[in-house]
Motif scaffolding. Sequence first.
Motif, PDB file in Angstrom:
ATOM      1  N   ASP A  99       0.856  -1.176   0.000  1.00  0.00           N
ATOM      2  CA  ASP A  99       0.000   0.000   0.000  1.00  0.00           C
ATOM      3  C   ASP A  99       0.898   1.233   0.000  1.00  0.00           C
ATOM      4  N   PHE A 100       0.694   2.143  -0.936  1.00  0.00           N
ATOM      5  CA  PHE A 100       1.431   3.403  -1.002  1.00  0.00           C
ATOM      6  C   PHE A 100       0.460   4.507  -0.598  1.00  0.00           C
ATOM      7  N   VAL A 101       0.849   5.337   0.366  1.00  0.00           N
ATOM      8  CA  VAL A 101      -0.048   6.362   0.926  1.00  0.00           C
ATOM      9  C   VAL A 101       0.541   7.734   0.608  1.00  0.00           C
ATOM     10  N   PRO A 102       0.349   8.221  -0.615  1.00  0.00           N
ATOM     11  CA  PRO A 102       1.055   9.425  -1.044  1.00  0.00           C
ATOM     12  C   PRO A 102       0.320  10.737  -0.809  1.00  0.00           C
ATOM     13  N   ASN A 103      -0.946  10.701  -0.424  1.00  0.00           N
ATOM     14  CA  ASN A 103      -1.698  11.943  -0.261  1.00  0.00           C
ATOM     15  C   ASN A 103      -1.328  12.679   1.017  1.00  0.00           C
ATOM     16  N   HIS A 104      -0.975  11.933   2.053  1.00  0.00           N
ATOM     17  CA  HIS A 104      -0.723  12.535   3.354  1.00  0.00           C
ATOM     18  C   HIS A 104       0.271  11.680   4.119  1.00  0.00           C
ATOM     19  N   SER A 105       0.922  12.288   5.081  1.00  0.00           N
ATOM     20  CA  SER A 105       1.815  11.557   5.978  1.00  0.00           C
ATOM     21  C   SER A 105       1.271  11.671   7.398  1.00  0.00           C
ATOM     22  N   GLU A 168      -4.000  14.510  12.355  1.00  0.00           N
ATOM     23  CA  GLU A 168      -2.706  13.836  12.463  1.00  0.00           C
ATOM     24  C   GLU A 168      -2.192  13.343  11.113  1.00  0.00           C
ATOM     25  N   GLN A 169      -2.930  13.660  10.022  1.00  0.00           N
ATOM     26  CA  GLN A 169      -2.568  13.217   8.671  1.00  0.00           C
ATOM     27  C   GLN A 169      -2.509  14.426   7.727  1.00  0.00           C
ATOM     28  N   PRO A 170      -1.521  15.298   7.886  1.00  0.00           N
ATOM     29  CA  PRO A 170      -1.432  16.468   7.003  1.00  0.00           C
ATOM     30  C   PRO A 170      -1.183  16.059   5.554  1.00  0.00           C
ATOM     31  N   ASP A 171      -1.864  16.745   4.638  1.00  0.00           N
ATOM     32  CA  ASP A 171      -1.720  16.432   3.214  1.00  0.00           C
ATOM     33  C   ASP A 171      -0.385  16.952   2.680  1.00  0.00           C
ATOM     34  N   ALA A 182      10.867  13.135  -3.950  1.00  0.00           N
ATOM     35  CA  ALA A 182      11.078  12.299  -2.759  1.00  0.00           C
ATOM     36  C   ALA A 182      10.089  11.144  -2.711  1.00  0.00           C
ATOM     37  N   MET A 183       8.844  11.386  -3.106  1.00  0.00           N
ATOM     38  CA  MET A 183       7.843  10.329  -3.062  1.00  0.00           C
ATOM     39  C   MET A 183       8.044   9.320  -4.189  1.00  0.00           C
ATOM     40  N   LEU A 184       8.476   9.779  -5.354  1.00  0.00           N
ATOM     41  CA  LEU A 184       8.786   8.829  -6.418  1.00  0.00           C
ATOM     42  C   LEU A 184       9.993   7.967  -6.035  1.00  0.00           C
ATOM     43  N   ASP A 185      10.905   8.544  -5.261  1.00  0.00           N
ATOM     44  CA  ASP A 185      12.036   7.750  -4.765  1.00  0.00           C
ATOM     45  C   ASP A 185      11.567   6.647  -3.818  1.00  0.00           C
ATOM     46  N   GLY A 197       4.355  -4.351  -7.021  1.00  0.00           N
ATOM     47  CA  GLY A 197       3.429  -3.290  -7.360  1.00  0.00           C
ATOM     48  C   GLY A 197       2.909  -2.593  -6.124  1.00  0.00           C
ATOM     49  N   PHE A 198       2.005  -1.643  -6.350  1.00  0.00           N
ATOM     50  CA  PHE A 198       1.431  -0.847  -5.276  1.00  0.00           C
ATOM     51  C   PHE A 198      -0.052  -0.639  -5.508  1.00  0.00           C
ATOM     52  N   ARG A 199      -0.781  -0.629  -4.421  1.00  0.00           N
ATOM     53  CA  ARG A 199      -2.113  -0.060  -4.407  1.00  0.00           C
ATOM     54  C   ARG A 199      -1.918   1.363  -3.879  1.00  0.00           C
ATOM     55  N   ILE A 200      -2.371   2.360  -4.642  1.00  0.00           N
ATOM     56  CA  ILE A 200      -2.137   3.761  -4.316  1.00  0.00           C
ATOM     57  C   ILE A 200      -3.363   4.316  -3.605  1.00  0.00           C
ATOM     58  N   ASP A 201      -3.190   4.691  -2.359  1.00  0.00           N
ATOM     59  CA  ASP A 201      -4.280   5.173  -1.515  1.00  0.00           C
ATOM     60  C   ASP A 201      -4.805   6.523  -2.020  1.00  0.00           C
ATOM     61  N   VAL A 202      -6.118   6.680  -2.019  1.00  0.00           N
ATOM     62  CA  VAL A 202      -6.859   7.911  -2.367  1.00  0.00           C
ATOM     63  C   VAL A 202      -6.181   8.724  -3.472  1.00  0.00           C
ATOM     64  N   LEU A 203      -5.876   8.072  -4.577  1.00  0.00           N
ATOM     65  CA  LEU A 203      -5.162   8.723  -5.672  1.00  0.00           C
ATOM     66  C   LEU A 203      -5.863   9.991  -6.145  1.00  0.00           C
ATOM     67  N   TRP A 204      -7.193   9.976  -6.151  1.00  0.00           N
ATOM     68  CA  TRP A 204      -7.916  11.126  -6.697  1.00  0.00           C
ATOM     69  C   TRP A 204      -7.867  12.360  -5.788  1.00  0.00           C
ATOM     70  N   HIS A 205      -7.368  12.204  -4.576  1.00  0.00           N
ATOM     71  CA  HIS A 205      -7.248  13.323  -3.629  1.00  0.00           C
ATOM     72  C   HIS A 205      -5.960  14.132  -3.805  1.00  0.00           C
ATOM     73  N   MET A 206      -5.004  13.654  -4.569  1.00  0.00           N
ATOM     74  CA  MET A 206      -3.615  14.096  -4.393  1.00  0.00           C
ATOM     75  C   MET A 206      -3.303  15.520  -4.840  1.00  0.00           C
ATOM     76  N   ILE A 207      -4.139  16.122  -5.645  1.00  0.00           N
ATOM     77  CA  ILE A 207      -3.934  17.518  -6.039  1.00  0.00           C
ATOM     78  C   ILE A 207      -5.218  18.287  -5.724  1.00  0.00           C
ATOM     79  N   LYS A 208      -5.030  19.503  -5.189  1.00  0.00           N
ATOM     80  CA  LYS A 208      -6.164  20.370  -4.859  1.00  0.00           C
ATOM     81  C   LYS A 208      -6.160  21.588  -5.787  1.00  0.00           C
TER      82      LYS A 208
END
Length: 522
Positions: A99-105, A168-171, A182-185, A197-208
């Motif tokens: 699972d890749f969680v790229p929208n927030h840390s 606790e999960q800033p975007d 850094a995230m592509l790394d 492979g990866f399942r990418i969490d909430v991909l549609w959220h990643m840009i505002k």
Amino acid sequence: MTEPFWWQHGVIYQIYPRSFQDSNGDGIGDLKGIESRLDDLVVLGVDAIWISPIYPSPMADFGYDVADYTGIDPRFGTLADFDSLLEAAHDRGLKLLLDFVPNHSSDQHPWFVESRSSRDNPKRDWYIWRDPGPDSGPPNNWISDFGGPAWQWDEATGQYYYHAFLKEQPDLNWRNPELRQAMLDVLRFWFDRGVDGFRIDVLWHMIKHADFPDNPANPAYTPAMGEMHRVLQLHSTDQPEVHGIAANMRRVADRYSERVLVGEIYLPVERLMHYYGRGEPGVHLPFNFQLIDAPWDAPSLARLIADYEAALPPGGWPNWVLGNHDRPRAATRFGPEQARVAATLLLTLRGTPTLYYGDEIGMADVTIPADQVQDPRELREPGIGLGRDPVRTPMAWDSSANAGFSVGTPWLPLHDDWQVRNLAAQRDDPRSMWRLHHDLLALRRKHAALSVGDWLPIECAGNLLAYERHHEGERLLVVLNLGDRPEAFAIPEWAEDLNVLLTTGTGDDPAILGPNEGYILG
């Protein structure tokens, strides 16, 4: 068609690691536990495992608040344990997805600690910071998916930061090129390690939206929907620039052999299709969640399947999902008998199926006592049925203490009937849910028509759903009764001499389907 990739003919099995198998008695599943159960998955017949987040995390949202993208949380083990699991999976012919969680840390990630330290910190722009609005309140009306404002005031630096989920999960700010690199790394780190492979969490959220305008009010909102639905997420999700990010991820994946990217995207079909790529390739499999929310009647499902097939772009490969760690289980939605029909549908449609752990033994949602609720979603908006704990309970392996999941106290309670509803009890029962899944998966391996063949609808009436699967001269017929009454079916002339390969019922007369019965002829 060229030779299909493994992810086209294979079946993905989702593991929620906290609940799969505990190896050390702390009541929480772990990597060594998963490794100890790989042979069971091989016997079942799946081709790949997808493991929900296992990275270091404060567990505010049970791993979806990541504090280190290239490590393993001690609750689950070590990097050495992960390498051992990966090698063991590959030795058995199983692929492994993370699972890749790229929208927030997590707000405890070192990047955010730096970003929060001062307005002029080099990592300030790695997250989304905004001045107060004209009324000195939040910058706009955006709402967290877990309820409440999506903006958190930071007293020390005098600005708000954005969080689509918990505070606790800033975007992360994917408009920042250094953050993006850094995230592509991170992807490269795990691909280099051998991940498939990866399942990418909430991909549609990643840009505002760059200007952060207010979201429009939702005219259909009711409190039972959850507060997040008070507004329509027009400007906070599904922005055009997200497709460039997906393309960047795809370019990274394509530099490795036969890697796959699966995007979590809850959008209408016409918008979902854009995630296959707009001008350049996007993710291989934008998750198709339609079966989770669809009206469960034959005409509706027939239209849904046909419309989805028609909407696929050239080269786009379909996929199907019946359940996951966020949504009610199939056995709860349909009941135990119709859940067998639903499983047959999932595993006989064209495309890649994803199977959620426990569904193969018919686990249903578990009622969680109020004093044992763990899910922050439920704790923030209790009583309206949005909690996810009921679908994340421990897997039942046998009739020993705690269903063989742990020698300690499980972190969530087991289902009430675990002493009879477990893998060991079902493995030798020819009528069990596990045996049905096993036999369906075996048929997919034996008959390419079921895994990579074309799909053609067959017109029928009542509660029946029927379709043909064919490939290189082989033709199979699938007929499903979605109702609780017998239904007559006119077998096409080309299928009259076919044999029953599998049935969820008796299969005595293919021209008459019993209640909640489905079969495959071939």
